[in-house]
Design a protein around this motif. Structure first.
Motif, PDB file in Angstrom:
ATOM      1  N   PHE A 542       4.674  -0.246 -10.105  1.00 38.81           N
ATOM      2  CA  PHE A 542       5.698  -0.228  -9.055  1.00 38.81           C
ATOM      3  C   PHE A 542       6.456  -1.557  -9.076  1.00 38.81           C
ATOM      4  N   GLY A 543       7.790  -1.475  -9.278  1.00 36.98           N
ATOM      5  CA  GLY A 543       8.582  -2.700  -9.417  1.00 36.98           C
ATOM      6  C   GLY A 543       8.382  -3.299 -10.790  1.00 36.98           C
ATOM      7  N   CYS A 544       8.571  -2.476 -11.816  1.00 34.38           N
ATOM      8  CA  CYS A 544       8.248  -2.882 -13.194  1.00 34.38           C
ATOM      9  C   CYS A 544       9.213  -3.916 -13.752  1.00 34.38           C
ATOM     10  N   GLY A 545      10.410  -4.067 -13.136  1.00 28.78           N
ATOM     11  CA  GLY A 545      11.373  -5.047 -13.634  1.00 28.78           C
ATOM     12  C   GLY A 545      11.758  -4.776 -15.069  1.00 28.78           C
ATOM     13  N   SER A 546      11.686  -5.810 -15.895  1.00 29.72           N
ATOM     14  CA  SER A 546      12.055  -5.695 -17.310  1.00 29.72           C
ATOM     15  C   SER A 546      10.909  -5.192 -18.169  1.00 29.72           C
ATOM     16  N   GLY A 547       9.853  -4.709 -17.532  1.00 27.08           N
ATOM     17  CA  GLY A 547       8.760  -4.099 -18.284  1.00 27.08           C
ATOM     18  C   GLY A 547       7.789  -5.078 -18.897  1.00 27.08           C
ATOM     19  N   SER A 569      16.514  -1.945 -10.363  1.00 25.31           N
ATOM     20  CA  SER A 569      17.507  -2.644 -11.181  1.00 25.31           C
ATOM     21  C   SER A 569      17.758  -1.888 -12.481  1.00 25.31           C
ATOM     22  N   LYS A 570      18.972  -1.380 -12.631  1.00 23.57           N
ATOM     23  CA  LYS A 570      19.316  -0.648 -13.852  1.00 23.57           C
ATOM     24  C   LYS A 570      19.338  -1.584 -15.055  1.00 23.57           C
ATOM     25  N   LYS A 571      19.760  -2.813 -14.828  1.00 24.95           N
ATOM     26  CA  LYS A 571      19.793  -3.782 -15.916  1.00 24.95           C
ATOM     27  C   LYS A 571      18.388  -4.074 -16.431  1.00 24.95           C
ATOM     28  N   SER A 572      17.446  -4.258 -15.504  1.00 27.47           N
ATOM     29  CA  SER A 572      16.067  -4.525 -15.903  1.00 27.47           C
ATOM     30  C   SER A 572      15.456  -3.321 -16.602  1.00 27.47           C
ATOM     31  N   LEU A 573      15.739  -2.133 -16.087  1.00 28.81           N
ATOM     32  CA  LEU A 573      15.209  -0.914 -16.704  1.00 28.81           C
ATOM     33  C   LEU A 573      15.759  -0.725 -18.110  1.00 28.81           C
ATOM     34  N   SER A 574      17.019  -1.085 -18.310  1.00 27.43           N
ATOM     35  CA  SER A 574      17.616  -0.980 -19.640  1.00 27.43           C
ATOM     36  C   SER A 574      16.886  -1.867 -20.637  1.00 27.43           C
ATOM     37  N   ARG A 575      16.578  -3.082 -20.210  1.00 26.14           N
ATOM     38  CA  ARG A 575      15.845  -3.997 -21.083  1.00 26.14           C
ATOM     39  C   ARG A 575      14.439  -3.473 -21.331  1.00 26.14           C
ATOM     40  N   ALA A 576      13.785  -2.951 -20.286  1.00 25.20           N
ATOM     41  CA  ALA A 576      12.431  -2.411 -20.439  1.00 25.20           C
ATOM     42  C   ALA A 576      12.412  -1.246 -21.427  1.00 25.20           C
ATOM     43  N   ASP A 604      14.415   5.193 -12.157  1.00 23.20           N
ATOM     44  CA  ASP A 604      15.291   4.414 -11.292  1.00 23.20           C
ATOM     45  C   ASP A 604      15.072   4.894  -9.868  1.00 23.20           C
ATOM     46  N   GLY A 605      14.513   4.025  -9.016  1.00 25.93           N
ATOM     47  CA  GLY A 605      14.259   4.416  -7.642  1.00 25.93           C
ATOM     48  C   GLY A 605      13.585   3.319  -6.857  1.00 25.93           C
ATOM     49  N   SER A 606      13.504   3.504  -5.541  1.00 30.38           N
ATOM     50  CA  SER A 606      12.860   2.544  -4.645  1.00 30.38           C
ATOM     51  C   SER A 606      11.392   2.870  -4.502  1.00 30.38           C
ATOM     52  N   ILE A 607      10.547   1.850  -4.537  1.00 25.91           N
ATOM     53  CA  ILE A 607       9.106   2.080  -4.431  1.00 25.91           C
ATOM     54  C   ILE A 607       8.699   2.422  -3.003  1.00 25.91           C
ATOM     55  N   THR A 608       9.637   2.389  -2.057  1.00 23.86           N
ATOM     56  CA  THR A 608       9.334   2.840  -0.699  1.00 23.86           C
ATOM     57  C   THR A 608       9.654   4.322  -0.523  1.00 23.86           C
ATOM     58  N   ASP A 609      10.199   4.964  -1.579  1.00 22.54           N
ATOM     59  CA  ASP A 609      10.439   6.408  -1.567  1.00 22.54           C
ATOM     60  C   ASP A 609       9.348   7.100  -2.364  1.00 22.54           C
ATOM     61  N   PHE A 610       8.989   8.308  -1.944  1.00 17.31           N
ATOM     62  CA  PHE A 610       7.937   9.052  -2.630  1.00 17.31           C
ATOM     63  C   PHE A 610       8.529  10.009  -3.661  1.00 17.31           C
ATOM     64  N   ASP A 611       7.855  10.111  -4.790  1.00 14.09           N
ATOM     65  CA  ASP A 611       8.209  11.083  -5.818  1.00 14.09           C
ATOM     66  C   ASP A 611       6.917  11.732  -6.295  1.00 14.09           C
ATOM     67  N   SER A 612       6.848  13.063  -6.147  1.00 18.43           N
ATOM     68  CA  SER A 612       5.597  13.786  -6.407  1.00 18.43           C
ATOM     69  C   SER A 612       5.129  13.687  -7.850  1.00 18.43           C
ATOM     70  N   ARG A 613       6.039  13.341  -8.776  1.00 20.50           N
ATOM     71  CA  ARG A 613       5.655  13.241 -10.185  1.00 20.50           C
ATOM     72  C   ARG A 613       4.697  12.094 -10.448  1.00 20.50           C
ATOM     73  N   CYS A 622       1.281  -3.413  -8.680  1.00 15.97           N
ATOM     74  CA  CYS A 622       2.467  -3.959  -8.012  1.00 15.97           C
ATOM     75  C   CYS A 622       2.291  -5.480  -8.006  1.00 15.97           C
ATOM     76  N   LEU A 623       2.675  -6.101  -9.121  1.00 22.23           N
ATOM     77  CA  LEU A 623       2.396  -7.515  -9.343  1.00 22.23           C
ATOM     78  C   LEU A 623       3.621  -8.365  -9.032  1.00 22.23           C
ATOM     79  N   GLU A 624       3.465  -9.253  -8.037  1.00 25.58           N
ATOM     80  CA  GLU A 624       4.522 -10.189  -7.640  1.00 25.58           C
ATOM     81  C   GLU A 624       5.835  -9.453  -7.350  1.00 25.58           C
ATOM     82  N   VAL A 625       5.744  -8.409  -6.520  1.00 24.15           N
ATOM     83  CA  VAL A 625       6.914  -7.601  -6.179  1.00 24.15           C
ATOM     84  C   VAL A 625       7.208  -7.621  -4.680  1.00 24.15           C
ATOM     85  N   ILE A 626       6.180  -7.471  -3.843  1.00 23.48           N
ATOM     86  CA  ILE A 626       6.428  -7.255  -2.413  1.00 23.48           C
ATOM     87  C   ILE A 626       7.135  -8.440  -1.761  1.00 23.48           C
TER      88      ILE A 626
END
Length: 773
Positions: A542-547, A569-576, A604-613, A622-626
């Motif tokens: 959760f909150g993977c950033g640049s992976g 962050s779409k930019k971080s996800l792109s790098r990941a 791409d999503g907020s970790i405060t939203d639930f996704d059943s997948r 969730c390392l150094e995210v909150i």
């Protein structure tokens, strides 16, 4: 010309001319139709470069009439009778460029075209070597020459032309030197300097050292540099660090594993190194004849392969830059300097390849102002080492208290202008609305950094420096004529600066001062141990950033089969996605540590939203995210992840605010203190400017314990960096939540019926290629 003599029925070789023409001229209608397509005259700017270094380079205008030939016009400017007396150089810069040098052909060509003198190596030019033109072009050019960007392109009907100005000429000139190439990449010729060290990819601005070194080799007609990296196991690296009395750890935010063009070699063990391994890099430069010019073998270890490559490249560039600044440096001193940069060079091969550089450098020094120092007339002129002079600088604006420190990322608005005696006239040379650089790395001229050190955010100032070499001034000046007029009289350089913002040193850099390996690495090792202990097959970050966590996990053999990352962050996800795809596509290697992975997804999503997948994963991290969220959002995340996602194990880490007293060497002030009292006391800052809060151990334990009770989880506390038995505890505090009972299948089915909140941005499956949405 020899080939043409074998085709007498088609072409004719006029005697004593470097030309070939059709034996049967084109029909009149063809010629007229061709001329009619170019009904307008063409006017363009070029540069006249005299052979004698005593004569100045100057602009020249080329006017080509509709029925005229551009080479005839150039010949006229060179004092020649026609185009058949001109030689044309190869193109300058990109292959698609039409920028070339034009100069007079040797008379021996004209007199003895059928002899062996047609071999260029045998031709003796009557004119002396044009050092300036030869240096830029990379081939010998004799006599006066013209630098122009003009000609007919492939299948083009119109005459192509672009202006070549004095500014573009001087930019070509300084681009041949490493420091000049870096200045150009930053578009800050007067303000920027090539930094002596590579810190992080995140804070580095401009072209990377490896790119500059490759460009240097191409411009000087050398082979591409050869990079060889080797991995050193942890035990061996510790022994080597003891011998060197230090282990240099670079905190690069990104790791570049693959290098293009086959010029880099990686030690076989480097593909599967462990967390404790380090890297060293060797760089070699060869001439086109494959003669070894120099080699750099650094004895400094780096945790990232890319950091080793960049720092080794920078050592070579720094040594070359020092040479170009003092081309008359004695050989013994040059060798001593090479030893400082861990470089071994071969003088004979080195001097052979840079002989033309020496000529043009002499020219550059000739065109500087030399001993002409402007009269002060009330202007306080700072020298190159300005620390002792900045006390007299007037700084305007209130002190905001936000001041730069070493490692800070600064953003300034600045302008640099020529100012005449008495400050009566001013000519703007360069400016930037936002110019970023890292403090303390030598990325800007010394006097600029020394002045900014005394400022706080929002303040402005103006100071004066001595003129740099004239080549730099003219490379920056948009109006060369005005700049030359200023340079003809006593003048100096004026800098006007506003400090816009200061970004504190990244958290991991402060931690690096005390911890080896860095806390980020220790957190990965902590998560890795829990993966092994729990035999987890699925993990969501959760909150993977640049992976960085997901990328690091692929370096180890684990039981994981599915890995998932979520971030906003779409930019971080792109790098990941780029990094994970690169590593996972290498899974065909039977020795790959990540061969157990069957699928990977980035959402791409907020970790405060639930996704059943993502419901029911074995392990969540969730390392150094909150701390990057508001506190109420951090509490919401805790409720959502434990009540809906329900992983078997959840690992949450966050900075321990109490540990900042050690990291920042300041007195601790509680966050519950009166805000007014905090203003007047020396309190610990958050570790990162982006942190919304940082909790003490008591605050973190209270949050985690209540969360566990509400959602039927147990929780245990630990950390990395420091010790639980010694104050102030761990630098990074960790809570490990464990699910007490298995959720009912009905609950899981209800959750699965909820709408999917996240959007897939990248997906990889062993049986099919990765997809990007």
């Amino acid at each position: 010309m020899r080939a043409a003599t074998g085709l007498p029925e088609l072409v004719v070789n006029p005697e004593r001319q470097l030309s070939i023409r059709k034996k049967n001229p084109y029909p009149t209608d063809v010629i007229e139709s061709s001329v009619s397509q170019q009904s307008e005259s063409v006017t363009t700017m070029a540069i006249y470069i005299p052979c004698s270094p005593e004569r100045a380079v100057e602009p020249v205008t080329l006017n080509i009439s509709p029925k005229g030939y551009y080479l005839d016009v150039i010949a006229q400017k060179l004092g020649l009778s026609g185009a058949n007396e001109i030689l044309i150089s190869r193109t300058i810069g990109k292959a698609s460029s039409e920028t070339r040098f034009y100069f007079a052909a040797s008379k021996s060509y004209l007199l003895e075209m059928s002899s062996d003198l047609l071999n260029a190596k045998a031709v003796k030019f009557g004119e002396p070597l044009n050092a300036r033109a030869s240096y830029i072009c990379g081939q010998d050019i004799y006599g006066d020459s013209i630098l122009a960007s003009i000609g007919y392109t492939w299948k083009g009907q119109d005459l192509f032309h672009e202006y070549v100005t004095l500014q573009s000429y001087y930019r070509m000139l300084i681009s041949k030197i490493p420091g000049g190439a870096y200045k150009l990449s930053r578009e800050a010729i007067l303000a920027a300097e090539l930094p002596p060290t590579f810190t992080t990819k995140t804070n580095w601005r401009g072209s990377y050292p490896r790119e500059i070194l490759c460009s240097f080799c191409r411009q000087h007609w050398l082979l591409e540099p050869v990079f060889s990296t080797s991995s050193i196991p942890k035990k061996a690296s510790l022994e080597l660090s003891r011998l060197n009395k230090k282990l240099k750890v670079s905190e690069s935010a990104e790791q570049k594993v693959e290098y293009a063009n086959g010029h880099d070699t990686v030690d076989a063990d480097a593909k599967s190194v462990g967390m404790g391994s380090s890297f060293i890099c060797e760089v070699k430069l060869y001439s086109k004849c494959q003669d070894l010019i120099l080699e750099c073998v650094s004895n400094v270890l780096y945790k990232k392969q890319n950091d080793a490559v960049q720092n080794a490249s920078l050592k070579v560039l720094s040594w070359l830059n020092a040479y170009f600044k003092d081309i008359n440096m004695p050989l013994e001193k040059l060798k001593q300097l090479a030893n400082v940069f861990d470089i071994k060079f071969y003088p004979q091969n080195f001097s052979k390849e840079v002989v033309s550089c020496r000529s043009v450098e002499n020219f550059q020094h000739h065109e500087t102002l030399g001993d002409k120092v402007p009269e002060s007339n009330g202007i306080n002129i700072l020298n190159d080492v300005a620390e002792d002079d900045v006390s007299s600088i007037d700084i305007e604006g209130p002190d905001s208290g936000v001041c730069p420190s070493n490692g800070s990322l600064l953003c300034v608005c600045y302008s640099a202008s020529l100012v005449t005696k008495g400050k009566l006239q001013k000519e703007l040379l360069e400016s930037a609305e936002e110019f970023e650089f890292e403090m303390g790395t030598g990325a800007v001229i010394p006097c600029l950094e020394a002045v900014v050190t005394k400022m706080s955010v929002g303040q402005s100032t103006c100071f004066y420096t001595e003129l740099p070499p004239q080549a730099l001034v003219l490379a920056a000046a948009k109006d060369s004529a005005n700049a030359l007029a200023f340079l003809s009289s006593p003048c100096c350089l004026e800098f006007s600066i506003i400090l816009l913002r200061v970004t504190e040193p990244p958290e991991d850099r402060m931690e690096q001062a005390l911890f080896s390996p860095p806390l980020s690495k220790q957190r990965v090792e902590y998560a890795l141990q829990h993966i092994k202990d729990s035999c987890a097959t699925s993990l969501v970050d959760f909150g993977c950033g640049s992976g960085s966590l997901l990328e690091s996990l692929l370096d180890y053999p684990t039981s994981l089969e599915t890995i998932v990352g979520v971030d906003l962050s779409k930019k971080s996800l792109s790098r990941a996605a780029k990094v994970l795809h690169s590593k996972l596509t290498m899974m065909s290697d039977p020795d790959a540590p990540c061969r157990s992975i069957k699928s990977a997804v980035l959402y791409d999503g907020s970790i405060t939203d639930f996704d059943s997948r993502l419901c029911g994963f074995d392990l969540g991290t969730c390392l150094e995210v909150i701390e990057h969220m508001e506190e109420d959002q951090a509490c919401l995340f805790g409720d959502v992840v434990l009540s809906y996602f329900r992983p078997k194990i959840l690992i949450v880490s966050t900075p321990n605010y109490e540990y900042n007293v050690i990291l920042q060497r300041s007195n601790l002030t509680s966050q519950e203190d009166d805000p007014e009292e905090k203003i007047h006391s020396q309190s610990c800052k958050f570790r990162n400017h982006d942190h919304k809060f940082e909790w003490t151990r008591e605050q973190f334990n209270h949050w985690a314990s209540e969360l566990a009770v509400r959602h039927n989880y147990s929780v245990e506390f630990s950390g990395v960096g420091g010790s639980a038995d010694l104050e102030p505890g761990f630098a990074s505090q960790i809570a490990v939540f464990r699910r007490v009972f298995q959720p009912k299948e009905d609950d899981l089915q209800d959750d699965e019926g909820l709408a999917c909140q996240y959007r897939v941005v990248w997906e990889w499956n062993r049986s099919k290629p990765a997809l990007t949405n």
